[in-house]
Write a protein that holds these residues in place. Structure first.
Motif, PDB file in Angstrom:
ATOM      1  N   TYR A   1       9.612   6.022  -5.644  1.00 31.95           N
ATOM      2  CA  TYR A   1      10.122   6.310  -6.855  1.00 31.95           C
ATOM      3  C   TYR A   1      10.698   4.900  -7.106  1.00 31.95           C
ATOM      4  O   TYR A   1      10.656   4.411  -9.072  1.00 31.95           O
ATOM      5  N   CYS A   2      11.667   3.253  -6.433  1.00 29.01           N
ATOM      6  CA  CYS A   2      11.722   2.736  -7.271  1.00 29.01           C
ATOM      7  C   CYS A   2      11.618   1.263  -6.409  1.00 29.01           C
ATOM      8  O   CYS A   2      12.250   0.480  -6.765  1.00 29.01           O
ATOM      9  N   SER A   3      10.100   1.894  -5.984  1.00 30.60           N
ATOM     10  CA  SER A   3      10.018   0.348  -5.070  1.00 30.60           C
ATOM     11  C   SER A   3       8.931  -0.879  -6.210  1.00 30.60           C
ATOM     12  O   SER A   3       8.939   0.257  -7.250  1.00 30.60           O
ATOM     13  N   ASP A   4       8.633  -2.455  -5.894  1.00 29.08           N
ATOM     14  CA  ASP A   4       8.247  -2.614  -6.725  1.00 29.08           C
ATOM     15  C   ASP A   4       7.106  -2.626  -7.394  1.00 29.08           C
ATOM     16  O   ASP A   4       5.850  -2.915  -7.853  1.00 29.08           O
ATOM     17  N   ALA A   5       6.482  -1.470  -6.048  1.00 25.95           N
ATOM     18  CA  ALA A   5       4.876  -1.613  -5.724  1.00 25.95           C
ATOM     19  C   ALA A   5       5.003  -0.129  -6.359  1.00 25.95           C
ATOM     20  O   ALA A   5       3.655   0.248  -6.794  1.00 25.95           O
ATOM     21  N   GLY A   6       5.707   0.908  -6.370  1.00 25.47           N
ATOM     22  CA  GLY A   6       5.541   2.544  -6.480  1.00 25.47           C
ATOM     23  C   GLY A   6       4.726   2.309  -8.184  1.00 25.47           C
ATOM     24  O   GLY A   6       3.371   3.336  -7.779  1.00 25.47           O
ATOM     25  N   GLN A   7       4.850   2.243  -8.678  1.00 22.57           N
ATOM     26  CA  GLN A   7       4.014   2.245 -10.150  1.00 22.57           C
ATOM     27  C   GLN A   7       2.779   1.615 -10.188  1.00 22.57           C
ATOM     28  O   GLN A   7       1.766   3.047 -10.266  1.00 22.57           O
ATOM     29  N   ALA A   8       2.535   1.211  -9.510  1.00 21.62           N
ATOM     30  CA  ALA A   8       0.715   0.351  -9.403  1.00 21.62           C
ATOM     31  C   ALA A   8       0.142   0.836  -8.305  1.00 21.62           C
ATOM     32  O   ALA A   8      -0.570   1.685  -8.602  1.00 21.62           O
ATOM     33  N   LEU A   9       1.156   1.549  -7.697  1.00 22.91           N
ATOM     34  CA  LEU A   9       0.299   2.177  -6.388  1.00 22.91           C
ATOM     35  C   LEU A   9      -0.065   3.843  -7.347  1.00 22.91           C
ATOM     36  O   LEU A   9      -1.059   4.581  -6.067  1.00 22.91           O
ATOM     37  N   LEU A  10       0.910   4.293  -7.731  1.00 23.17           N
ATOM     38  CA  LEU A  10       0.455   5.702  -8.220  1.00 23.17           C
ATOM     39  C   LEU A  10      -0.213   5.882  -9.988  1.00 23.17           C
ATOM     40  O   LEU A  10      -0.492   6.826 -10.376  1.00 23.17           O
ATOM     41  N   TRP A  11      -1.158   4.471 -10.263  1.00 22.17           N
ATOM     42  CA  TRP A  11      -1.495   3.961 -11.620  1.00 22.17           C
ATOM     43  C   TRP A  11      -2.020   5.006 -11.370  1.00 22.17           C
ATOM     44  O   TRP A  11      -2.605   5.500 -13.479  1.00 22.17           O
ATOM     45  N   GLN A  12      -3.408   4.978 -11.274  1.00 24.39           N
ATOM     46  CA  GLN A  12      -4.546   6.491 -11.105  1.00 24.39           C
ATOM     47  C   GLN A  12      -4.264   8.299 -11.038  1.00 24.39           C
ATOM     48  O   GLN A  12      -4.589   8.893 -11.248  1.00 24.39           O
ATOM     49  N   ALA A  13      -2.819   8.373 -10.639  1.00 22.73           N
ATOM     50  CA  ALA A  13      -2.493   9.589  -9.975  1.00 22.73           C
ATOM     51  C   ALA A  13      -2.220  10.074 -11.208  1.00 22.73           C
ATOM     52  O   ALA A  13      -2.186   9.848 -12.568  1.00 22.73           O
ATOM     53  N   SER A  14      -2.551  12.171 -12.060  1.00 27.81           N
ATOM     54  CA  SER A  14      -2.057  12.163 -12.861  1.00 27.81           C
ATOM     55  C   SER A  14      -0.781  13.097 -13.201  1.00 27.81           C
ATOM     56  O   SER A  14      -0.013  12.441 -11.666  1.00 27.81           O
ATOM     57  N   ASP A  15      -0.093  13.342 -13.475  1.00 26.83           N
ATOM     58  CA  ASP A  15       1.405  13.634 -13.902  1.00 26.83           C
ATOM     59  C   ASP A  15       1.205  14.961 -12.407  1.00 26.83           C
ATOM     60  O   ASP A  15       2.822  15.134 -12.009  1.00 26.83           O
ATOM     61  N   SER A  16       0.711  15.239 -12.500  1.00 27.21           N
ATOM     62  CA  SER A  16       0.927  16.816 -11.791  1.00 27.21           C
ATOM     63  C   SER A  16       1.021  16.111  -9.711  1.00 27.21           C
ATOM     64  O   SER A  16       1.223  16.503  -8.650  1.00 27.21           O
ATOM     65  N   GLU A  17      -0.381  14.988 -10.049  1.00 26.23           N
ATOM     66  CA  GLU A  17      -0.028  14.605  -8.504  1.00 26.23           C
ATOM     67  C   GLU A  17       1.015  13.595  -8.376  1.00 26.23           C
ATOM     68  O   GLU A  17       1.361  14.019  -7.234  1.00 26.23           O
ATOM     69  N   VAL A  18       1.084  13.225  -9.361  1.00 24.91           N
ATOM     70  CA  VAL A  18       3.184  12.329  -8.543  1.00 24.91           C
ATOM     71  C   VAL A  18       3.889  13.399  -8.486  1.00 24.91           C
ATOM     72  O   VAL A  18       4.109  12.784  -7.517  1.00 24.91           O
ATOM     73  N   ARG A  19       3.799  14.260  -9.012  1.00 23.11           N
ATOM     74  CA  ARG A  19       5.194  14.984  -8.622  1.00 23.11           C
ATOM     75  C   ARG A  19       4.673  15.970  -7.569  1.00 23.11           C
ATOM     76  O   ARG A  19       5.776  16.671  -6.884  1.00 23.11           O
TER      77      ARG A  19
ATOM     78  N   VAL B   1       1.504  -1.214  -0.295  1.00 23.65           N
ATOM     79  CA  VAL B   1       0.338  -0.298  -0.290  1.00 23.65           C
ATOM     80  C   VAL B   1       0.679   1.814   0.307  1.00 23.65           C
ATOM     81  O   VAL B   1       1.905   1.296  -0.059  1.00 23.65           O
ATOM     82  N   LEU B   2       0.507   2.237  -0.420  1.00 22.13           N
ATOM     83  CA  LEU B   2       1.249   3.890  -0.239  1.00 22.13           C
ATOM     84  C   LEU B   2       0.949   4.304   1.084  1.00 22.13           C
ATOM     85  O   LEU B   2       0.034   4.088   1.220  1.00 22.13           O
ATOM     86  N   ASN B   3       2.014   5.049   1.559  1.00 24.12           N
ATOM     87  CA  ASN B   3       1.567   5.825   2.679  1.00 24.12           C
ATOM     88  C   ASN B   3       2.761   6.657   2.753  1.00 24.12           C
ATOM     89  O   ASN B   3       4.081   7.554   2.341  1.00 24.12           O
ATOM     90  N   GLY B   4       2.164   8.152   1.820  1.00 20.02           N
ATOM     91  CA  GLY B   4       2.721   9.279   1.353  1.00 20.02           C
ATOM     92  C   GLY B   4       3.697   8.838   0.357  1.00 20.02           C
ATOM     93  O   GLY B   4       2.949   8.644  -0.754  1.00 20.02           O
ATOM     94  N   ASP B   5       5.320   9.159   0.329  1.00 22.84           N
ATOM     95  CA  ASP B   5       5.756   8.813  -0.944  1.00 22.84           C
ATOM     96  C   ASP B   5       7.019   7.884  -0.483  1.00 22.84           C
ATOM     97  O   ASP B   5       7.465   7.208  -0.957  1.00 22.84           O
ATOM     98  N   SER B   6       6.476   6.937  -0.007  1.00 23.18           N
ATOM     99  CA  SER B   6       6.561   5.200   0.424  1.00 23.18           C
ATOM    100  C   SER B   6       5.732   4.333   0.117  1.00 23.18           C
ATOM    101  O   SER B   6       4.665   4.601   0.814  1.00 23.18           O
TER     102      SER B   6
END
Length: 255
Positions: A137-155, A106-111
Motif C-alpha cells: 500500500y505504500c511501497s514504490d512498486a505497489g500501485q504498479a503491481l496492482l495496476w490490473q486489479a479491480s477495486d474489489s480485488e484490491v480490497r 514483484v507482488l507477494n501477497g499484500d507485500s
C-alpha cells in the motif's frame, strides 16, 4: 482450406477449452466445444486433435479435452528467467539514463519484494533491497503491481492490512490507496511521494508478459528534492524501458 484458416480454427478451439477451464469446468468434449463455438463437430474434432498433437491439450479417459498445464508451467518459468536476464538489462539502461536507483519488484501477497536492482554510486541510496518485503500500500512498486486489479480485488488483497504511516503521505486506508491507483492509471505511471519514507520519491510502471498479465514493476527511486524536478524525463525513460522489457517478455502492444 488454407493453412492459415486451419491454424485459426485450432486457436479458436484451444481458447474455447481455456474459457471452460476459467469457468471452473473440467475441459470439454468435442460436442461441448462444438456447441460453444457453434461449429461442425468433425471440424472441431480435427482442430482439437491438432492442438493435442502440438502439446497444447490433453485428452482424458472420458474423451474430454483439457489444457496441458506443463506447457504453461514451462512458459511461466521462461518468464521468470527473462525477468532476471532482460530485467537486468532494463535496470542498467534505466539507471544510466536517470542516474537514480532503479528496481524491479514483484507482488507477494499484500507485500512487494525486490528481485532486481541497479543503484548508481551517486544515487545516495544505501543498502540493498533484494529479497526484502515492503507493504504494497505504500511501497514504490505497489500501485504498479496492482495496476490490473479491480477495486474489489484490491480490497480483498489489502483487507487485513493495517495502514501504518511510513512517511508523511502514506495512504490512510484502502479507499485512499485506490484513489491514488486510479490517478496513476490515468497518468500512465505511479508516483509515490514520501509514502514509503520521508524524503523518498519514486516512479513506477507495470510490466506485463505474453499473457497480458502484470508480472513485475519497474521503478526509479531517489530523494524527492532531486527526482521530483526531473519527473517528466524520468517517467519518459521509465515508460520506454518498461515497454522494452514487456516486449522481451512477449507482450504485444496491441493487447
Amino acid at each position: 482450406m488454407s493453412k492459415t484458416s486451419s491454424m485459426g480454427r485450432g486457436i479458436m478451439a484451444l481458447l474455447a477449452v481455456g474459457s471452460r477451464t476459467k469457468e471452473g469446468l473440467p475441459g470439454g468434449t468435442v460436442a461441448d466445444i462444438a456447441a460453444d463455438l457453434g461449429k461442425d463437430r468433425s471440424q472441431v474434432s480435427r482442430s482439437l486433435r491438432g492442438a493435442q498433437q502440438e502439446g497444447f491439450l490433453e485428452r482424458t479417459e472420458q474423451r474430454s479435452y483439457t489444457l496441458d498445464w506443463s506447457l504453461f508451467t514451462d512458459a511461466q518459468l521462461l518468464t521468470e528467467r527473462r525477468l532476471q536476464t532482460d530485467g537486468a538489462t532494463a535496470l542498467e539502461g534505466l539507471a544510466a539514463e536517470t542516474n537514480e536507483g532503479c528496481f524491479l519488484g514483484v507482488l507477494n501477497g499484500d507485500s512487494t519484494v525486490t528481485i532486481g536492482e541497479r543503484v548508481p554510486a551517486g544515487s545516495d541510496l544505501v543498502g540493498s533491497w533484494l529479497g526484502r518485503p515492503y507493504p504494497a500500500y505504500c511501497s514504490d512498486a505497489g500501485q504498479a503491481l496492482l495496476w490490473q486489479a479491480s477495486d474489489s480485488e484490491v480490497r480483498t488483497i489489502l483487507a487485513d492490512v493495517a495502514f501504518v504511516g511510513h512517511g508523511p503521505n502514506t495512504p490512510v486506508d484502502i479507499e485512499d490507496f485506490l484513489t491514488r491507483l486510479h490517478a496513476a492509471r490515468r497518468r500512465g505511471y505511479s508516483i509515490v511521494d514520501e509514502e514509503a519514507e520521508p524524503g523518498l520519491y519514486s516512479l513506477a510502471v507495470p510490466v506485463r508478459d505474453f499473457k497480458d498479465e502484470v508480472v513485475a514493476a519497474l521503478q526509479v527511486v531517489g530523494p524527492k528534492a532531486r527526482l521530483e524536478p526531473k519527473r517528466e524525463a524520468g517517467a519518459a525513460a521509465l515508460v520506454s524501458w518498461g515497454k522494452w522489457l514487456e516486449s522481451a517478455l512477449g507482450h504485444s502492444s496491441s493487447q
